[in-house]
Scaffold this active site. Structure first.
Site, PDB file in Angstrom:
ATOM      1  N   ASP A  81      40.552  18.128  31.918  1.00  0.00           N
ATOM      2  CA  ASP A  81      40.435  17.884  33.362  1.00  0.00           C
ATOM      3  C   ASP A  81      39.108  18.405  33.911  1.00  0.00           C
ATOM      4  O   ASP A  81      38.417  17.726  34.668  1.00  0.00           O
ATOM      5  CB  ASP A  81      41.588  18.559  34.114  1.00  0.00           C
ATOM      6  CG  ASP A  81      42.948  18.120  33.597  1.00  0.00           C
ATOM      7  OD1 ASP A  81      43.000  17.149  32.825  1.00  0.00           O
ATOM      8  OD2 ASP A  81      43.941  18.764  33.961  1.00  0.00           O
ATOM      9  N   GLU A 106      46.921  11.885  25.771  1.00  0.00           N
ATOM     10  CA  GLU A 106      47.578  12.878  26.624  1.00  0.00           C
ATOM     11  C   GLU A 106      48.169  13.994  25.753  1.00  0.00           C
ATOM     12  O   GLU A 106      48.794  13.717  24.722  1.00  0.00           O
ATOM     13  CB  GLU A 106      48.681  12.165  27.404  1.00  0.00           C
ATOM     14  CG  GLU A 106      48.738  12.464  28.859  1.00  0.00           C
ATOM     15  CD  GLU A 106      47.485  12.118  29.671  1.00  0.00           C
ATOM     16  OE1 GLU A 106      46.604  12.997  29.778  1.00  0.00           O
ATOM     17  OE2 GLU A 106      47.402  11.005  30.206  1.00  0.00           O
TER      18      GLU A 106
HETATM   19  C1  GLA Z   1      47.027  18.590  32.093  1.00  0.00           C
HETATM   20  C2  GLA Z   1      46.105  19.603  31.436  1.00  0.00           C
HETATM   21  C3  GLA Z   1      45.137  18.940  30.477  1.00  0.00           C
HETATM   22  C4  GLA Z   1      45.862  18.018  29.500  1.00  0.00           C
HETATM   23  C5  GLA Z   1      46.822  17.104  30.251  1.00  0.00           C
HETATM   24  C6  GLA Z   1      47.668  16.277  29.315  1.00  0.00           C
HETATM   25  O1  GLA Z   1      46.297  17.734  32.934  1.00  0.00           O
HETATM   26  O2  GLA Z   1      45.386  20.316  32.411  1.00  0.00           O
HETATM   27  O3  GLA Z   1      44.390  19.912  29.784  1.00  0.00           O
HETATM   28  O4  GLA Z   1      46.509  18.741  28.500  1.00  0.00           O
HETATM   29  O5  GLA Z   1      47.693  17.819  31.103  1.00  0.00           O
HETATM   30  O6  GLA Z   1      46.888  15.401  28.595  1.00  0.00           O
END
Ligand code: GLA
Length: 384
Positions: free
Chosen positions: A171, A33
């Site tokens: 994502d 994360e």
């Molecule tokens: C959000 C962002 C991702 C990533 C997550 C944390 O979902 O859109 O790009 O950085 O937070 O892992």
């Protein structure tokens, strides 16, 4: 989620016509994360919740869009100055613009969409929306000339340029590249990826949604990213090859301790450790060592709560509760500041854990958490 529902709403709002139907999913992330924008590893998979959109070119240069869930209809043009004010429409407009920038001759279209990814739960409802339209516009107006990575980047650029979140690629990547039954380890520096069939015999993955929305989190998210970049800039003076925190280790971080703020130091410490945890979890999965996977998940939660400071009282409570109940692994998932914990639970513990979580959470916070079983599913595709 029901394609017929989308079809009937589309027909009602657009004179009984029919168009093509596309879908893209939300995602989970087992571990890794805030590592994506640091050039590190992530380990997501697509889920069985997503967005379904029906789309039909309308022969004009305007987009007429209907959000079925919000019962809200708006119309906008395709030029930069036509940016709509309505927040949900910015995602569709942004994708149109980003596809145009990539050479796709986007024309006007009518569209209606609905979704079942819970909003603000850290399951990437916005990436599902972006991926759906990126995939569809590529097919309808671009002869599929844009490759899948570039579609994911168009979604990410929409967040940067039209929404104001400086997110990484995870994502949109997971939404587009998802595959039923597999998690995907992505190296966010080289963009190499590998599918890992994920079938933890004797265990289940379940999300518990604190129902704390992370809507106000975009400035805090951008601030975290800035901290990481601050540390990289200082490290580069001694180690010019460092482009991302991925290129650093804890001893290099120690060298710059006096030159960075205490806060930036903590952020970088978390990220460097988290990147390593993804690799450790992949190794553990190869030998079906779920105890190690779970331990790493708890370590991630600790880091996100105490070093990266993106947890909240409700999520910490759910994490503590999981530990008390003997759940194998648990942590806050996604960007944080609200949303879900992801839990790796032994089959025999599942019912009692869920019952306990519902009861204890309601007693403490006066409302029920939501529970979603994780079904790892396919990525963006055409349905009809
Ligand atoms: C959000 C962002 C991702 C990533 C997550 C944390 O979902 O859109 O790009 O950085 O937070 O892992």
């Amino acid at each position: 989620m029901d394609i017929n529902h989308v079809r009937s709403r589309f027909a009602k709002h657009f004179d009984g016509t029919t168009g093509s139907v596309y879908t893209s999913p939300g995602r989970i992330n087992l571990i890794g994360e805030h590592t994506d924008y640091n050039g590190g590893f992530v380990f997501p998979g697509a889920v069985d919740k997503g967005i379904i959109a029906e789309i039909r070119p309308n022969g004009t240069n305007r987009v007429r869009a209907y959000s079925i869930d919000l019962k809200d209809r708006i119309e906008f043009g395709l030029n930069e100055e036509d940016k709509p004010r309505t927040s949900w429409a910015k995602y569709i407009f942004g994708i149109c613009r980003e596809m145009i920038k990539r050479g796709v001759d986007v024309q006007g279209f009518d569209t209606a969409f609905a979704g079942d990814v819970p909003l603000g739960a850290g399951m990437s409802s916005s990436a599902a929306l972006e991926s759906t339209y990126a995939f569809a516009l590529n097919e309808l107006f671009g002869q599929n000339k844009i490759d899948k990575f570039e579609l994911a980047k168009a979604g990410q650029a929409t967040e940067h340029n039209y929404v104001g979140v400086n997110c990484g690629i995870m994502d949109q990547f997971a939404s587009i590249f998802g595959k039923a039954g597999s998690l995907i380890r992505l190296d966010c520096r080289s963009l190499e990826y590998q599918y890992f069939p994920f079938d933890p015999v004797g265990y289940r993955l379940v999300l518990i949604d604190s129902v704390v929305k992370h809507e106000l989190a975009s400035s805090a998210y951008n601030k975290r990213r800035q901290s990481c970049e601050n540390v990289v800039a200082v490290m580069q003076k001694k180690h010019p090859h460092v482009q991302f925190l991925r290129d650093a280790n804890l001893s290099m971080l120690g060298e710059v301790k006096d030159e960075v703020s205490a806060e930036d130091y903590m952020r970088a410490e978390y990220v460097i450790e988290e990147i390593q945890r993804v690799l450790d979890v992949c190794d553990a999965l190869e030998i079906a060592d779920y105890e190690t996977v779970g331990r790493k998940m708890y370590e991630t939660h600790h880091g996100m709560s105490k070093l990266y400071e993106v947890s909240c009282e409700e999520l910490d409570f759910l994490n503590d509760l999981a530990k008390e109940c003997g759940v194998t692994g648990s942590r806050v998932m996604g960007g944080g500041f609200g949303g879900c914990t992801i839990n790796l639970v032994k089959d025999e513990l599942y019912d009692s854990f869920i019952a306990k979580a519902r009861e204890a959470f309601a007693a403490k916070f006066g409302r029920s958490p939501k529970v979603y079983d994780v079904v790892i599913s396919d990525g963006s595709r055409k349905l009809a």
